[in-house]
Enzyme design. Structure first.
Site, short mmCIF file in Angstrom:
data_model
loop_
_atom_site.label_atom_id
_atom_site.label_comp_id
_atom_site.label_asym_id
_atom_site.label_seq_id
_atom_site.Cartn_x
_atom_site.Cartn_y
_atom_site.Cartn_z
N ASP A 48 4.79 6.64 7.16
CA ASP A 48 6.12 6.07 7.69
C ASP A 48 7.26 7.08 8.01
O ASP A 48 6.90 8.48 7.67
CB ASP A 48 6.64 5.23 6.51
CG ASP A 48 7.53 4.02 6.91
OD1 ASP A 48 7.94 4.36 7.98
OD2 ASP A 48 7.46 2.96 6.25
N ASP A 75 9.69 -3.50 12.70
CA ASP A 75 8.92 -4.34 12.06
C ASP A 75 8.81 -5.62 12.17
O ASP A 75 9.73 -6.25 12.44
CB ASP A 75 9.17 -4.37 10.24
CG ASP A 75 9.49 -2.86 9.71
OD1 ASP A 75 9.08 -1.94 10.56
OD2 ASP A 75 9.85 -2.83 8.63
#
Ligand code: GLA
Length: 428
Positions: free
Chosen positions: A170, A231
């Protein structure tokens, strides 16, 4: 079926026109040379469905714990997921203890993962599956656990020692573009140096794009897949926004995808709460067209037979995993319909038509056969099978003919078009 020679010539001329109209027919850039993700990665990833649930006291069945992953591993084998191709069982954020150990290594939370990650990896491997894990290029993960900045080599080695097979890296809590870019590159090399085969899943372009245009050719040299957009959540709004982002950026991203490196539009949320049946069909069909990694985020202990059948639908998975490895694109958008197409091996094509109108009932759409597959898919003829929403052989079509389909609101009709002639029933 025989075509007259003038029709044949016209067909060829049209085909050339269509080819010339596709401006992103640029050769693919070199891929990360780790031999992995030759087709898009398939598996399960905990984030969308289970998020950062740390409360194993109150919610023992849905907190992020080794029990959750062991149960999913068992089901992946017993319920046919592994046989359908879903191989990677992936941990997302929130698996870590809040501190590194005395030697600077990441460690799993001891209450929630009492056996540790090596033990979990052994278990997952004993089932014939692979284990994915999560870390962050910055100072902390998005949920605030220890980041890998300053520890890239140690973390890569730790993951390799544990037997990890995929890393989702990430991009939260990075100080600068330089840090982000160098960090993603460094981790790629650090993983390679361990000698273990570890799929490298990046979010580099997502975190970079507010500051600088991502260089996808460069990203492909370091990552096996990369997220560019926000997301996913369990809603039609979210799925739509991903499709819209993808089509509006297709000239930059489609040609970059190929064996070893894929655009990642995020998890499949099929089998959860937020999508209607037609919307689930749309997600499955379009993730196949987009050559997307198929990482489900759902609860395999509690999933409807219909969602399971959709996720395990062999013919649609075959499109996603097609060996030609070319990502599809949006061909046309008009009157609230979208036509997408993807070239497949053996001169076949996948065609998806979405009805984007959110009012009223099913609507008809007429496909002009000559327009499919850059004008060559059905030249001079083809055989069409409807795969979604239900499988139906539609038969043979000549290049001058039309096909009328009906599509539910927010639903998709997915077709497989094969170059077969009426008479010979074999490849032309
Ligand atoms: C970011 C990522 C998500 C998920 C969370 C975890 O938002 O994009 O996919 O990994 O972090 O905190």
């Amino acid at each position: 079926m025989q075509l007259r020679s003038t029709e044949r010539q016209l067909g060829c001329a049209l085909a050339l026109c269509f080819l010339a109209l596709i401006p992103w027919g640029i050769p693919r850039a070199r891929a990360l040379d780790n031999g992995l993700a030759i087709t898009p990665t398939m598996g399960w990833l905990h984030w969308e469905r289970f998020m950062c649930n740390l409360d194993c006291q109150e919610e023992p069945d849905s907190c992020i714990s080794e029990q959750l992953f062991m149960q999913m591993a068992e089901l992946m084998v017993s319920d046919g997921w592994k046989d359908a191709g879903y191989e990677y069982l992936c941990i997302d954020d929130c698996w870590m203890a809040p501190q590194r150990d005395s030697e600077g290594r990441l460690q799993a939370d001891p209450q929630r993962f009492p056996g540790g990650i090596r033990h979990l990896a052994n278990y997952v491997h004993s089932k014939g599956l692979k284990l994915g894990i999560y870390a962050d290029v910055g100072n902390k993960t998005c949920a605030g656990f220890p980041g890998s900045f300053g520890y890239y080599d140690i973390d890569a080695q730790t993951f390799a020692d544990w037997g990890v097979d995929l890393l989702k890296f990430d991009g939260c809590h990075c100080d600068s573009i330089q840090h982000l870019t160098d960090g993603y590159k460094y981790m790629s090399l650090a993983l390679n140096k361990t000698g273990r085969s570890i799929v490298y899943s990046c979010e580099w372009p997502l975190y970079m794009s507010p500051l600088k245009k991502p260089n996808y050719e460069e990203i492909r040299q370091y990552c096996n897949h990369w997220r560019s957009f926000a997301d996913i959540s369990d809603s039609w709004q979210s799925v739509k926004s991903i499709l819209d982002w993808t089509s509006s950026h297709q000239e930059r991203i489609v040609h970059v995808a190929g064996p070893g490196g894929w655009n990642d539009p995020d998890m499949l949320v099929i089998g959860n709460f937020g999508l209607s049946w037609d919307q689930q069909v749309t997600q499955m069909a379009l993730w196949a067209i987009m050559a997307a990694p198929l990482l489900m985020s759902n609860d395999l202990r509690n999933i409807s037979p219909q969602a399971k059948a959709l996720l395990q639908y062999k013919d649609v998975i075959a499109i996603n995993q097609d060996p030609l490895g070319k990502q599809g694109y949006q061909l046309r958008k008009a009157s609230n319909f979208e036509v997408w197409e993807r070239p497949l091996a053996d001169l076949a094509w996948a065609i998806a038509v979405i009805n984007r109108q959110e009012i009223g009932g099913p609507r008809s759409y007429t496909i002009s056969i000559v327009s499919l597959g850059r004008g060559v898919a059905c030249n001079p003829a083809c055989h069409i099978t409807q795969l979604l929403p239900v499988k139906r052989e539609l038969g043979f079509y000549e290049w001058t003919s039309e096909l009328k389909i009906r599509i539910n609101p927010t639903g998709t009709v997915l077709l497989r078009v094969e170059k077969r002639s009426h008479t010979s029933k074999s490849l032309i």
